[in-house]
Scaffold this active site. Structure first.
Site, mmCIF file in Angstrom:
data_model
loop_
_atom_site.group_PDB
_atom_site.id
_atom_site.type_symbol
_atom_site.label_atom_id
_atom_site.label_comp_id
_atom_site.label_asym_id
_atom_site.label_seq_id
_atom_site.Cartn_x
_atom_site.Cartn_y
_atom_site.Cartn_z
ATOM 1 N N GLY A 169 -50.818 29.809 17.196
ATOM 2 C CA GLY A 169 -51.732 28.791 17.716
ATOM 3 C C GLY A 169 -51.344 28.320 19.109
ATOM 4 N N GLY A 170 -51.249 27.001 19.239
ATOM 5 C CA GLY A 170 -50.953 26.418 20.547
ATOM 6 C C GLY A 170 -49.625 26.883 21.112
ATOM 7 N N GLY A 404 -57.696 55.884 47.994
ATOM 8 C CA GLY A 404 -57.796 54.425 47.912
ATOM 9 C C GLY A 404 -56.452 53.789 47.613
ATOM 10 C CB ALA A 405 -53.584 54.892 45.567
HETATM 11 C C1 HXC Z 1 -46.790 21.400 9.758
HETATM 12 C C2 HXC Z 1 -45.519 23.251 9.401
HETATM 13 C C3 HXC Z 1 -46.379 24.015 10.235
HETATM 14 C C4 HXC Z 1 -47.472 23.358 10.837
HETATM 15 C C5 HXC Z 1 -44.828 25.297 9.525
HETATM 16 N N1 HXC Z 1 -44.589 24.096 8.974
HETATM 17 N N2 HXC Z 1 -45.923 25.278 10.282
HETATM 18 N N3 HXC Z 1 -45.733 21.963 9.187
HETATM 19 N N4 HXC Z 1 -47.644 22.040 10.566
HETATM 20 N N5 HXC Z 1 -48.308 23.996 11.654
HETATM 21 C C6 HXC Z 1 -43.476 23.729 8.103
HETATM 22 C C7 HXC Z 1 -43.584 24.340 6.718
HETATM 23 O O1 HXC Z 1 -44.341 23.498 5.905
HETATM 24 C C8 HXC Z 1 -42.123 24.391 6.302
HETATM 25 O O2 HXC Z 1 -41.716 23.096 5.890
HETATM 26 C C9 HXC Z 1 -41.402 24.679 7.598
HETATM 27 O O3 HXC Z 1 -42.292 24.299 8.648
HETATM 28 C C10 HXC Z 1 -41.067 26.150 7.777
HETATM 29 O O4 HXC Z 1 -42.249 26.912 7.536
HETATM 30 P P1 HXC Z 1 -42.269 28.195 6.599
HETATM 31 O O5 HXC Z 1 -43.681 28.551 6.394
HETATM 32 O O6 HXC Z 1 -41.410 27.950 5.423
HETATM 33 O O7 HXC Z 1 -41.528 29.263 7.535
HETATM 34 P P2 HXC Z 1 -41.855 30.792 7.735
HETATM 35 O O8 HXC Z 1 -42.047 31.452 6.407
HETATM 36 O O9 HXC Z 1 -40.792 31.310 8.635
HETATM 37 O O10 HXC Z 1 -43.250 30.854 8.495
HETATM 38 C C11 HXC Z 1 -43.366 30.310 9.804
HETATM 39 C C12 HXC Z 1 -44.853 30.281 10.225
HETATM 40 C C13 HXC Z 1 -45.701 29.625 9.082
HETATM 41 C C14 HXC Z 1 -45.328 31.743 10.450
HETATM 42 C C15 HXC Z 1 -44.945 29.553 11.550
HETATM 43 O O11 HXC Z 1 -45.075 28.378 8.759
HETATM 44 C C16 HXC Z 1 -47.110 29.360 9.490
HETATM 45 O O12 HXC Z 1 -47.930 30.277 9.426
HETATM 46 N N6 HXC Z 1 -47.412 28.114 9.827
HETATM 47 C C17 HXC Z 1 -48.768 27.721 10.159
HETATM 48 C C18 HXC Z 1 -49.201 28.336 11.469
HETATM 49 C C19 HXC Z 1 -50.543 27.803 11.899
HETATM 50 O O13 HXC Z 1 -51.590 28.270 11.391
HETATM 51 N N7 HXC Z 1 -50.530 26.760 12.771
HETATM 52 C C20 HXC Z 1 -51.721 26.124 13.242
HETATM 53 C C21 HXC Z 1 -52.235 26.973 14.403
HETATM 54 S S1 HXC Z 1 -53.603 26.246 15.151
HETATM 55 P P3 HXC Z 1 -40.529 22.865 4.873
HETATM 56 O O14 HXC Z 1 -40.573 21.401 4.638
HETATM 57 O O15 HXC Z 1 -40.841 23.698 3.684
HETATM 58 O O16 HXC Z 1 -39.285 23.296 5.571
HETATM 59 C C22 HXC Z 1 -53.050 25.543 16.533
HETATM 60 C C23 HXC Z 1 -54.075 24.780 17.271
HETATM 61 C C24 HXC Z 1 -53.892 24.830 18.738
HETATM 62 O O17 HXC Z 1 -51.926 25.617 16.888
HETATM 63 C C25 HXC Z 1 -54.727 25.906 19.294
HETATM 64 C C26 HXC Z 1 -54.928 25.737 20.760
HETATM 65 C C27 HXC Z 1 -55.692 26.859 21.385
#
Ligand code: HXC
Length: 510
Positions: A169-170, A404-405
């Site tokens: 994401g961001g 051209g290059a």
């Molecule tokens: C809140 C989050 C989080 C999130 C991870 N965590 N992502 N908490 N918001 N976006 C937390 C989990 O709950 C977990 O908490 C800890 O971080 C570690 O995550 P895991 O999933 O256990 O780790 P891992 O298996 O290594 O996976 C990492 C990851 C996955 C690939 C990043 O967590 C994931 O897919 N997260 C969501 C990604 C996502 O979709 N984000 C939003 C994108 S949209 P605990 O308490 O268990 O340790 C965006 C908008 C902006 O960003 C766009 C602008 C253009």
């Protein structure tokens, strides 16, 4: 009084623990350092000054008010790299996966604003899961504010991103707007949406590595500028890069002591270009023999290897190098090579880094794949970048400069300041074979005549002298004196003063 001091220490200690020992251990188990450990490796010892260590999120949804962690998932502040100021922020994966909340965003914005105001580079260390899901639009707003600052700082201060964990994401869009992105092999990924969402939407089964690992982004997408084996190596290499860069677009390029005289000649260069014009040679050998002490920092080494871009120094001052690579696709210009070099030249021009261009190019790559892929527009990017650049431009044609290059590769006509050629240079519309087959088509069935025409064409056009007679080449130089001649040219151009006409901004073919 003593108790108050103690309270500070206790609070600091708690903040330093981030998401707790178990998560720190999990981070280490994956071969990753924590945010603070990374900052320690990156900055000069003892130089880090942290800001906002006690900032917490303000969310009350989904029971978030019960889990507040000092620092809120990002460590921010400033320090020095070999004595020069830089601002840093490092995402702390142990705290809510490094995800971005409203207050987390405010911490990043604070260092972005300070870096811009104080004209110093900013480096982001990423290991984070994007927007904090529990905060919704407040997190989205936070990202947009960070993006806006990325854009305003672009071309004013260097911005560098290091991807050191799974980033989504961001946390991929902000790096995408910075000048350079580096990744760590096997532990870092970049994607807009992860493998699970991909499966749901497109039914593709793909691993995180296949979707957005370092090998994908350094060889296929060209999103990343380099990849390293582990956190420490990546951080030390980025320190090396920072040493090449000026503090801002109004600062001079950094200069360090040079231990290699530019007066020495290098006789080995006299035989670098093979007698047979179709044989390749390694242009990196010329780069390494031109820069001080063979120290060259290559950008996008694994992508579009038919062009080489990177930083070196001459007489201690930073120079950007762009060079066709005859070892790969004969050094031809294609869409990827054009985009890669265009972005590099524009970076150099933003930050007043002189550009040295080595030319050995047989032309643009023909074919439907290239034309359908927009070669005209991508090739135009490189032409545009060289033409608009006002920094000192020194060009050396070592062998082929065809069609051209020839024009595109920082020719005299695009305000090249000093344009050299080696005696082996061949500056022409095309190679002898192609030219003869077109202009003497009627003789095509007669090999003797064709050989005669080819010889005549080669003698007349495949040399630097036709261009030199017109003044398109300032001087034909001996290969062995290349380093000396380029150093002299750059010395001459130190006070170059050239401005483009005022405009809001240009409209480069994107
Ligand atoms: C809140 C989050 C989080 C999130 C991870 N965590 N992502 N908490 N918001 N976006 C937390 C989990 O709950 C977990 O908490 C800890 O971080 C570690 O995550 P895991 O999933 O256990 O780790 P891992 O298996 O290594 O996976 C990492 C990851 C996955 C690939 C990043 O967590 C994931 O897919 N997260 C969501 C990604 C996502 O979709 N984000 C939003 C994108 S949209 P605990 O308490 O268990 O340790 C965006 C908008 C902006 O960003 C766009 C602008 C253009």
């Amino acid at each position: 009084m003593k108790e108050i001091l103690h309270e500070l220490e206790v609070r600091r200690e708690r903040a330093r623990m981030g998401g707790g020992q178990a998560r720190i251990d999990a981070q280490h188990k994956r071969g990753k350092l924590t945010a603070r450990e990374r900052i320690d490796v990156f900055l000069d010892e003892g130089s880090f000054e942290e800001f906002d260590m006690f900032v917490e999120h303000r969310s009350t949804d989904f029971g978030m008010e019960k889990t507040k962690i000092a620092g809120d998932g990002v460590v921010t502040g400033w320090g020095t790299v070999n004595g020069r100021t830089v601002f840093v922020f490092a995402k702390d994966f142990t705290v809510f996966g490094g995800s971005l909340s409203e207050t987390h965003a405010q911490k990043i914005m604070k260092v972005q604003d300070m870096a811009l105001k104080n004209r110093a580079p900013i480096i982001g260390l990423y290991d984070a899961g994007g927007a904090r899901i529990q905060e919704g639009v407040a997190a989205l707003g936070g990202y947009a504010e960070v993006f806006q600052r990325n854009v305003l700082a672009s071309g004013v201060i260097p911005q560098i991103s290091v991807i050191m964990g799974p980033c989504a994401g961001g946390d991929v869009y902000s790096p995408a707007m910075t000048d350079f992105i580096f990744m760590v092999r096997d532990t870092s990924y970049m994607f807009v949406t992860g493998p699970d969402v991909v499966k749901t939407v497109t039914n593709e089964t793909v691993t995180a590595e296949e979707l957005g690992g370092a090998s994908v982004h350094t060889t296929k997408s060209s999103i990343a500028d380099g990849a390293y084996d582990n956190d420490v190596d990546a951080l030390l290499q980025v320190r090396r890069l920072v040493d090449f860069l000026p503090q801002s677009n109004t600062s001079p390029v950094p200069e360090i002591e040079c231990f290699q005289s530019v007066e020495e000649i290098d006789a080995s260069l006299d035989t670098l270009v093979p007698a047979n014009a179709n044989k390749p040679y390694d242009i990196k050998e010329l780069i390494l023999k031109t820069v001080d002490e063979g120290d060259f920092f290559e950008i996008q080494e694994s992508f579009a290897r038919n062009i080489v871009c990177g930083f070196g120094r001459i007489e201690g001052a930073t120079v950007g190098f762009v060079a066709n690579q005859p070892m790969v696709l004969a050094g031809v210009l294609d869409s990827d090579a054009s985009r890669k070099a265009a972005r590099f030249v524009r970076f150099c021009d933003c930050f007043n880094i002189p550009v040295v261009t080595f030319v050995d190019v047989p032309g643009f790559l023909p074919g439907t794949a290239q034309e359908y892929g927009g070669l005209i527009k991508h090739g135009a990017k490189l032409l545009f970048a060289f033409a608009e650049a006002t920094v000192p431009k020194v060009t050396l044609i070592t062998r082929k400069a065809y069609g051209g290059a020839y024009d595109v590769m920082a020719s005299k006509h695009l305000r090249g300041d000093i344009n050299y050629a080696w005696p082996t240079a061949q500056i022409a519309v095309m190679g002898a074979k192609g030219a003869v087959e077109i202009i003497f088509r009627k003789d095509i069935a007669d090999p003797e005549k064709i050989a005669e025409h080819t010889k005549m064409y080669e003698d007349r056009f495949l040399s630097p002298f036709v261009a030199a007679e017109r003044g398109y080449i300032d001087e034909v130089i001996m290969p062995h004196s290349t380093r000396k001649r380029i150093a002299r040219a750059l010395r001459l151009l130190r006070n170059k003063d050239l401005e483009n006409p005022w405009k809001k901004h240009d409209n480069i073919p994107l």
